[in-house]
Motif scaffolding. Structure first.
Motif, mmCIF file in Angstrom:
data_model
loop_
_atom_site.group_PDB
_atom_site.id
_atom_site.type_symbol
_atom_site.label_atom_id
_atom_site.label_comp_id
_atom_site.label_asym_id
_atom_site.label_seq_id
_atom_site.Cartn_x
_atom_site.Cartn_y
_atom_site.Cartn_z
ATOM 1 N N MET A 1 25.153 7.180 53.137
ATOM 2 C CA MET A 1 23.939 6.699 52.446
ATOM 3 C C MET A 1 23.685 7.568 51.215
ATOM 4 O O MET A 1 23.679 8.795 51.300
ATOM 5 N N GLY A 2 23.480 6.914 50.055
ATOM 6 C CA GLY A 2 23.290 7.640 48.807
ATOM 7 C C GLY A 2 21.898 8.229 48.687
ATOM 8 O O GLY A 2 20.974 7.897 49.443
ATOM 9 N N ILE A 3 21.752 9.135 47.724
ATOM 10 C CA ILE A 3 20.456 9.759 47.461
ATOM 11 C C ILE A 3 19.568 8.771 46.709
ATOM 12 O O ILE A 3 19.998 8.140 45.736
ATOM 13 N N ASP A 4 18.323 8.630 47.150
ATOM 14 C CA ASP A 4 17.364 7.727 46.497
ATOM 15 C C ASP A 4 16.680 8.488 45.358
ATOM 16 O O ASP A 4 15.603 9.062 45.529
ATOM 17 N N LEU A 5 17.317 8.488 44.182
ATOM 18 C CA LEU A 5 16.795 9.263 43.058
ATOM 19 C C LEU A 5 15.408 8.799 42.590
ATOM 20 O O LEU A 5 14.548 9.634 42.286
ATOM 21 N N PRO A 6 15.144 7.481 42.486
ATOM 22 C CA PRO A 6 13.791 7.069 42.085
ATOM 23 C C PRO A 6 12.715 7.591 43.035
ATOM 24 O O PRO A 6 11.627 7.996 42.584
ATOM 25 N N LEU A 7 13.015 7.610 44.336
ATOM 26 C CA LEU A 7 12.035 8.120 45.290
ATOM 27 C C LEU A 7 11.804 9.618 45.088
ATOM 28 O O LEU A 7 10.656 10.094 45.101
ATOM 29 N N ILE A 8 12.886 10.374 44.865
ATOM 30 C CA ILE A 8 12.750 11.816 44.628
ATOM 31 C C ILE A 8 11.912 12.074 43.381
ATOM 32 O O ILE A 8 11.019 12.927 43.376
ATOM 33 N N TRP A 9 12.195 11.309 42.318
ATOM 34 C CA TRP A 9 11.441 11.514 41.079
ATOM 35 C C TRP A 9 9.988 11.094 41.224
ATOM 36 O O TRP A 9 9.090 11.715 40.640
ATOM 37 N N ALA A 10 9.740 10.041 42.005
ATOM 38 C CA ALA A 10 8.355 9.638 42.247
ATOM 39 C C ALA A 10 7.592 10.754 42.952
ATOM 40 O O ALA A 10 6.444 11.062 42.602
ATOM 41 N N VAL A 11 8.236 11.405 43.917
ATOM 42 C CA VAL A 11 7.595 12.512 44.639
ATOM 43 C C VAL A 11 7.317 13.677 43.688
ATOM 44 O O VAL A 11 6.238 14.281 43.724
ATOM 45 N N ILE A 12 8.272 14.005 42.818
ATOM 46 C CA ILE A 12 8.085 15.106 41.863
ATOM 47 C C ILE A 12 6.913 14.813 40.925
ATOM 48 O O ILE A 12 6.061 15.681 40.670
ATOM 49 N N ILE A 13 6.853 13.598 40.404
ATOM 50 C CA ILE A 13 5.775 13.241 39.471
ATOM 51 C C ILE A 13 4.426 13.225 40.186
ATOM 52 O O ILE A 13 3.422 13.731 39.654
ATOM 53 N N ILE A 14 4.391 12.662 41.388
ATOM 54 C CA ILE A 14 3.149 12.649 42.169
ATOM 55 C C ILE A 14 2.670 14.074 42.430
ATOM 56 O O ILE A 14 1.486 14.386 42.285
ATOM 57 N N PHE A 15 3.606 14.946 42.780
ATOM 58 C CA PHE A 15 3.261 16.343 43.037
ATOM 59 C C PHE A 15 2.737 17.024 41.767
ATOM 60 O O PHE A 15 1.735 17.737 41.795
ATOM 61 N N GLY A 16 3.412 16.789 40.639
ATOM 62 C CA GLY A 16 2.991 17.387 39.381
ATOM 63 C C GLY A 16 1.601 16.947 38.960
ATOM 64 O O GLY A 16 0.769 17.763 38.546
#
Length: 335
Positions: free
Chosen positions: A1-16
């Motif tokens: 299973m590949g890495i879900d990059l959009p989900l990771i970036w959404a988490v980073i932006i939400i956190f920021g």
């Protein structure tokens, strides 16, 4: 299973964005509390509580904006085009707040009141238009062929204006409880006296938003009240009420740290409620993070640099707050 990059970036932006709301929220709140405090010495103390850390707080706003631009360029283009005016006015407010912060301490006594007014006005304008932008974002944008198709004033609605006023109340309470934690004596007592009515007004604001959004937007009502979502999300409003009760009790017993910590919990719960209402859409009402994502190669390249620099940002943020911990008194100065 590949890495879900959009989900990771959404988490980073939400956190920021969350870090920005928390950290810049209380110093904007201090600016809006200035009209309630007339004594020059007390105003100096209020500014000195955030003087060592305030400009570093905006790092998180830059991180969120840059992350949105690189990871979700479609969302960046649509949101900025739809919200040009409120975002520009927000930045103007932040500029006035920042300039007033620096020049107030250097101004002569007969001119200081001008910078006080600039500090108050900049804080109010920045906070109000952040709230307006948030309200317009919740309402959603008209998108055709991946481009914004609405008007330049579509953001100007009763709900967005109400959101602006609501955020003023939230940030003012955050600033008030920050000062309870960081000051002592008559100034701290005045903040204790202000915290209770501010908390009650915020409870009313949250209650109205909680009714307004599901009644006006069927997709939000379906998200919250369909089964089994109702069971999963019910803890959020319950925790809001419990936290408000704890906040009022903490203020009543003149606690030092608890009011600020519980206000942070309220901000987090409100942020969680927003996330529940719109997830996984990054352009409400219907464009998801996966539809608006940049190519995986771009997101992966940016992620390497972000994961490298993020620990440094967290590190110096923690260190600055740790070094300048404790109470601020009239004897402390801004350098």
């Amino acid at each position: 299973m590949g890495i879900d990059l959009p989900l990771i970036w959404a988490v980073i932006i939400i956190f920021g964005v969350m870090m920005y709301v928390v950290m810049d929220g209380f110093d904007l709140g201090i600016g809006m509390l200035f009209p309630f405090v007339k004594a020059k010495g007390d105003r100096d103390v209020m500014m000195n509580t955030v003087a060592p850390v305030w400009d570093g707080n905006e790092t998180w706003l830059v991180l969120g904006g840059a992350g949105l631009f690189g990871a979700f360029p479609m969302a960046y283009a649509v949101v900025l085009e739809a919200l040009y005016l409120p975002l520009i006015l927000m930045l103007v407010g932040l500029i006035f707040r920042g300039v007033a912060f620096e020049f107030r301490f250097k101004a002569k006594d007969d001119k200081r009141h001008l910078w006080d007014k600039a500090f108050i006005g900049g804080s109010l304008v920045a906070t109000f238009f952040q709230g307006v932008a948030l309200g317009a974002f919740i309402e959603g944008f008209k998108v055709v062929d991946r481009h914004y198709a609405g008007g330049s004033l579509d953001w100007l609605t009763p709900f967005s204006l109400y959101s602006g006023l609501g955020l003023i109340v939230a940030y003012t309470l955050l600033g008030c409880t920050w000062l309870i934690m960081k000051t002592e004596g008559p100034l701290q007592k005045q903040m204790h006296d202000l915290a209770r009515p501010l908390a009650l007004v915020l409870l009313v604001v949250i209650g109205i938003v909680s009714l307004w959004t599901p009644l006006a937007y069927p997709q939000i009502a379906e998200r919250w009240f369909s089964m089994p979502n109702l069971i999963w999300f019910m803890p959020v409003p319950i925790l809001v009420l419990v936290t408000f009760y704890g906040l009022l009790k903490a203020v009543a017993r003149n606690a030092n740290y608890t009011p600020f910590l519980l206000t942070l919990v309220l901000i987090f719960l409100g942020y969680s409620g927003l996330g529940i209402s719109i997830w996984p859409n990054i352009i409400p009402p219907s464009i998801s993070i996966w539809e608006a994502a940049a190519p995986p190669q771009s997101q992966g390249f940016m992620l390497v640099g972000t994961l490298f620099i993020l620990p440094f940002i967290l590190g110096y943020t923690f260190w600055s707050y740790y070094v300048f911990r404790g109470k601020v008194t009239h004897d402390d100065g801004y350098h």
